[in-house]
Design a protein around this motif. Structure first.
Motif, PDB file in Angstrom:
ATOM      1  N   GLY A 165       0.829  -1.201   0.000  1.00 43.47           N
ATOM      2  CA  GLY A 165       0.000   0.000   0.000  1.00 43.47           C
ATOM      3  C   GLY A 165       0.862   1.248   0.000  1.00 43.47           C
ATOM      4  O   GLY A 165       1.900   1.301   0.676  1.00 43.47           O
ATOM      5  N   THR A 166       0.444   2.249  -0.754  1.00 43.21           N
ATOM      6  CA  THR A 166       1.282   3.438  -0.923  1.00 43.21           C
ATOM      7  C   THR A 166       1.598   4.145   0.393  1.00 43.21           C
ATOM      8  O   THR A 166       2.651   4.770   0.516  1.00 43.21           O
ATOM      9  CB  THR A 166       0.611   4.432  -1.884  1.00 43.21           C
ATOM     10  N   THR A 167       0.711   4.048   1.372  1.00 41.90           N
ATOM     11  CA  THR A 167       0.988   4.723   2.646  1.00 41.90           C
ATOM     12  C   THR A 167       1.947   3.921   3.525  1.00 41.90           C
ATOM     13  O   THR A 167       2.434   4.439   4.535  1.00 41.90           O
ATOM     14  CB  THR A 167      -0.320   4.978   3.424  1.00 41.90           C
ATOM     15  N   ASP A 205       5.979  10.187  -5.514  1.00 43.06           N
ATOM     16  CA  ASP A 205       6.296  10.845  -4.247  1.00 43.06           C
ATOM     17  C   ASP A 205       6.016   9.916  -3.063  1.00 43.06           C
ATOM     18  O   ASP A 205       6.761   9.891  -2.083  1.00 43.06           O
ATOM     19  CB  ASP A 205       5.467  12.120  -4.091  1.00 43.06           C
ATOM     20  N   ALA A 206       4.923   9.154  -3.166  1.00 49.27           N
ATOM     21  CA  ALA A 206       4.559   8.263  -2.063  1.00 49.27           C
ATOM     22  C   ALA A 206       5.537   7.109  -1.908  1.00 49.27           C
ATOM     23  O   ALA A 206       5.636   6.521  -0.828  1.00 49.27           O
ATOM     24  CB  ALA A 206       3.146   7.717  -2.284  1.00 49.27           C
ATOM     25  N   GLY A 207       6.266   6.764  -2.974  1.00 51.65           N
ATOM     26  CA  GLY A 207       7.211   5.660  -2.910  1.00 51.65           C
ATOM     27  C   GLY A 207       8.645   6.085  -2.689  1.00 51.65           C
ATOM     28  O   GLY A 207       9.548   5.243  -2.691  1.00 51.65           O
ATOM     29  N   GLY A 215      -3.429   3.694  -3.331  1.00 53.36           N
ATOM     30  CA  GLY A 215      -3.269   2.548  -4.212  1.00 53.36           C
ATOM     31  C   GLY A 215      -2.111   1.687  -3.783  1.00 53.36           C
ATOM     32  O   GLY A 215      -1.815   1.570  -2.589  1.00 53.36           O
ATOM     33  N   SER A 216      -1.437   1.117  -4.754  1.00 58.40           N
ATOM     34  CA  SER A 216      -0.381   0.153  -4.449  1.00 58.40           C
ATOM     35  C   SER A 216       0.881   0.378  -5.260  1.00 58.40           C
ATOM     36  O   SER A 216       0.814   0.756  -6.439  1.00 58.40           O
ATOM     37  CB  SER A 216      -0.882  -1.272  -4.717  1.00 58.40           C
ATOM     38  N   HIS A 217       1.994   0.128  -4.599  1.00 61.18           N
ATOM     39  CA  HIS A 217       3.299   0.028  -5.248  1.00 61.18           C
ATOM     40  C   HIS A 217       3.659  -1.444  -5.409  1.00 61.18           C
ATOM     41  O   HIS A 217       3.096  -2.310  -4.736  1.00 61.18           O
ATOM     42  CB  HIS A 217       4.383   0.684  -4.384  1.00 61.18           C
ATOM     43  N   GLY A 271       0.076  12.262  -2.642  1.00 64.43           N
ATOM     44  CA  GLY A 271       0.249  11.301  -1.571  1.00 64.43           C
ATOM     45  C   GLY A 271       0.432  11.990  -0.230  1.00 64.43           C
ATOM     46  O   GLY A 271       0.609  13.206  -0.145  1.00 64.43           O
ATOM     47  N   LEU A 272       0.385  11.192   0.821  1.00 60.12           N
ATOM     48  CA  LEU A 272       0.609  11.696   2.173  1.00 60.12           C
ATOM     49  C   LEU A 272       2.105  11.900   2.398  1.00 60.12           C
ATOM     50  O   LEU A 272       2.926  11.422   1.617  1.00 60.12           O
ATOM     51  CB  LEU A 272       0.048  10.699   3.182  1.00 60.12           C
ATOM     52  N   PRO A 273       2.487  12.612   3.444  1.00 59.21           N
ATOM     53  CA  PRO A 273       3.912  12.798   3.724  1.00 59.21           C
ATOM     54  C   PRO A 273       4.663  11.472   3.742  1.00 59.21           C
ATOM     55  O   PRO A 273       4.237  10.513   4.393  1.00 59.21           O
ATOM     56  CB  PRO A 273       3.905  13.464   5.106  1.00 59.21           C
ATOM     57  N   ALA A 274       5.748  11.405   2.995  1.00 59.77           N
ATOM     58  CA  ALA A 274       6.497  10.152   2.828  1.00 59.77           C
ATOM     59  C   ALA A 274       7.447   9.953   3.997  1.00 59.77           C
ATOM     60  O   ALA A 274       8.638  10.253   3.943  1.00 59.77           O
ATOM     61  CB  ALA A 274       7.268  10.174   1.516  1.00 59.77           C
ATOM     62  N   THR A 275       6.897   9.433   5.067  1.00 62.32           N
ATOM     63  CA  THR A 275       7.687   9.130   6.253  1.00 62.32           C
ATOM     64  C   THR A 275       7.059   7.959   6.972  1.00 62.32           C
ATOM     65  O   THR A 275       5.826   7.808   6.985  1.00 62.32           O
ATOM     66  CB  THR A 275       7.768  10.334   7.223  1.00 62.32           C
ATOM     67  N   ALA A 276       7.898   7.121   7.566  1.00 66.46           N
ATOM     68  CA  ALA A 276       7.399   5.932   8.253  1.00 66.46           C
ATOM     69  C   ALA A 276       6.432   6.281   9.367  1.00 66.46           C
ATOM     70  O   ALA A 276       5.504   5.526   9.665  1.00 66.46           O
ATOM     71  CB  ALA A 276       8.580   5.136   8.808  1.00 66.46           C
ATOM     72  N   ASN A 277       6.613   7.433   9.997  1.00 65.54           N
ATOM     73  CA  ASN A 277       5.815   7.781  11.170  1.00 65.54           C
ATOM     74  C   ASN A 277       4.419   8.282  10.837  1.00 65.54           C
ATOM     75  O   ASN A 277       3.598   8.456  11.748  1.00 65.54           O
ATOM     76  CB  ASN A 277       6.540   8.833  12.007  1.00 65.54           C
ATOM     77  N   PHE A 278       4.143   8.530   9.543  1.00 64.97           N
ATOM     78  CA  PHE A 278       2.815   9.082   9.264  1.00 64.97           C
ATOM     79  C   PHE A 278       1.711   8.065   9.551  1.00 64.97           C
ATOM     80  O   PHE A 278       0.569   8.442   9.822  1.00 64.97           O
ATOM     81  CB  PHE A 278       2.690   9.592   7.824  1.00 64.97           C
ATOM     82  N   GLY A 279       2.053   6.792   9.527  1.00 61.29           N
ATOM     83  CA  GLY A 279       1.066   5.786   9.897  1.00 61.29           C
ATOM     84  C   GLY A 279       0.550   5.988  11.313  1.00 61.29           C
ATOM     85  O   GLY A 279      -0.621   5.713  11.607  1.00 61.29           O
ATOM     86  N   LYS A 280       1.403   6.497  12.210  1.00 66.44           N
ATOM     87  CA  LYS A 280       0.964   6.746  13.589  1.00 66.44           C
ATOM     88  C   LYS A 280       0.043   7.967  13.636  1.00 66.44           C
ATOM     89  O   LYS A 280      -0.886   8.007  14.439  1.00 66.44           O
ATOM     90  CB  LYS A 280       2.168   6.955  14.507  1.00 66.44           C
ATOM     91  N   VAL A 281       0.290   8.953  12.780  1.00 66.48           N
ATOM     92  CA  VAL A 281      -0.635  10.089  12.683  1.00 66.48           C
ATOM     93  C   VAL A 281      -2.020   9.581  12.314  1.00 66.48           C
ATOM     94  O   VAL A 281      -3.036  10.004  12.884  1.00 66.48           O
ATOM     95  CB  VAL A 281      -0.135  11.114  11.647  1.00 66.48           C
TER      96      VAL A 281
END
Length: 425
Positions: free
Chosen positions: A98-100, A130-132, A307-309, A376-386
């Motif tokens: 998933g792109t996020t 950008d998302a990838g 979407g998906s990468h 896309g959303l901000p490309a950072t691992a931590n955005f999932g916690k947001v």
């Protein structure tokens, strides 16, 4: 060639038939065997794709001599399965991601940097690239995506003589006009539990949810531009009364359900939504239209691309073979057939062009949105916690429930976003 259908497939039977045809088109010899490629493909947002991947596997074995073992992973279980595999060093060679999630798994060291293999990224939809991307590398190749635009009742607009809006103000005026004439409908619901619907009013006004500078993340939610955009959006409910009080707790699925029930005239919804609406309410067939989310003064407001990468694991036994499989899935003919069967759009600009040129009123606007104004959303691992902490949803609900002003709610949300994104830095 541009799609000639006036509607995309509406049933799993139609989509499954298309995937079966693809399997036949890809069928080949049995090959001599040899290497084995492990692949994870997500499951739950498209019809049964077994025949599709069986056909791809046969063709791939004929060309490379390698077998492909595809495991279908339900989306609901996928994130946990990935994190377990990363911890145990049991990642597959190739995976749909998933792109996020791509930045998260890339930062964990699980994904290979594919920027040297891709070369120029100009061929792909920018928002998906950008998302990838992370720290100058590309860890996910765009495969397919959906996007959100405005879906509306054409019969209601026609009856009231309302033209398709091209600016924020025209969209507001259209909603006010519907609200004044159709007391039984919610003209434009503002859902409090659906952050993606609010993002065009942040991005469209030139603000960012968050951006990285000098190694630290800064949120733009408390900027003047974001506050102006969010004031306009929430003001549709609080100032103009074109939403309903109940919508303050709605999720995206609630929007769709209300539209199906005939209670909504206009909403921001995904490119997959019109098909679902007509399947559930056939009487609405022919009475639904769509248009890209307008910009404040014209043009388009960016909308979230989901979407998906396709990613290659850093632990792949044969990275070259794994990359060959990615190239096979994203090849023009395979991408076209996959899009036709699943109703999602392909990740390459050239592959998207037939859809942006389509005469289908429920296809072209979404494709145009994705091509010209997808983000896309901000490309950072931590955005999932947001997302997990529902920071943006809490901000919207505080405003809609009048428990905080726009300034107060955005200040709090910006502080939380910065705190989360800068953890460990």
């Amino acid at each position: 060639m541009a799609p000639t259908r006036t509607r995309r497939p509406r049933a799993a039977v139609a989509a499954g038939a298309a995937l079966t045809l693809l399997a036949a088109a890809c069928g080949g010899g049995s090959g001599d065997g040899g290497a084995m490629l492990d692949v994870w493909i997500m499951q739950g947002t498209h019809p049964d794709a077994t025949a599709y991947f069986d056909g791809i596997g046969e063709r791939f074995r004929e060309q490379t001599g390698a077998d492909v073992d595809v495991e279908f992973v339900p989306w609901a279980d996928a994130h946990d399965k990935f994190t377990t595999a990363i911890a145990g060093n049991t990642m597959p060679d190739v995976a749909e991601v998933g792109t996020t999630w791509t930045p998260e798994f890339a930062e964990a060291g699980a994904l290979a940097d594919l920027s040297g293999r891709v070369g120029s990224t100009d061929a792909y939809v920018p928002g998906l690239v950008d998302a990838g991307a992370l720290d100058g590398g590309l860890y996910g190749v765009p495969w397919y995506a959906g996007v959100r635009s405005v879906v509306y009742r054409t019969d209601v607009f026609d009856d009231l003589g309302i033209e398709q809006p091209t600016t924020w103000e025209e969209m507001r005026e259209a909603a006010v006009a519907v609200s004044g004439e159709r007391a039984d409908m919610t003209a434009f619901p503002v859902p409090g539990d659906a952050a993606y619907q609010a993002l065009p009013f942040v991005w469209g006004n030139g603000a960012d949810v968050a951006s990285s500078s000098g190694g630290r993340w800064e949120s733009g939610l408390d900027s003047a531009a974001a506050r102006e955009g969010l004031s306009f959006y929430t003001g549709l409910a609080l100032r103009d009364g074109v939403s309903s009080a109940g919508a303050g707790t709605w999720k995206e699925t609630d929007l769709q359900d209300a539209f199906i029930s005939g209670d909504v005239a206009m909403m921001i919804a995904g490119s997959w939504t019109p098909e679902a609406i007509v399947e559930a309410a056939p009487d609405l067939d022919g009475d639904i239209g769509a248009f890209p989310v307008p910009g404040p003064d014209g043009g388009y407001s960016p909308s979230f691309l989901g979407g998906s990468h396709l990613a290659v694991s850093n632990a792949a036994d044969d990275p070259d073979l794994a990359w060959s499989y990615v190239e096979t899935l994203t090849a023009d003919d395979n991408a076209r057939r996959w899009s036709e069967a699943t109703t999602y759009f392909p990740g390459k600009q050239e592959q998207l062009e037939p859809y942006t040129a389509s005469e289908d009123p429920l296809v072209q606007p979404f494709a145009e949105q994705m091509s010209e104004a997808g983000r896309g959303l901000p490309a950072t691992a931590n955005f999932g916690k947001v997302q997990g902490d529902m920071v943006l949803e809490a901000m919207l609900q505080d405003i809609l429930n009048e428990e905080a002003t726009v300034d107060e709610a955005t200040a709090r949300a910006a502080g939380e976003v910065e705190s989360i994104l800068n953890e460990g830095s």
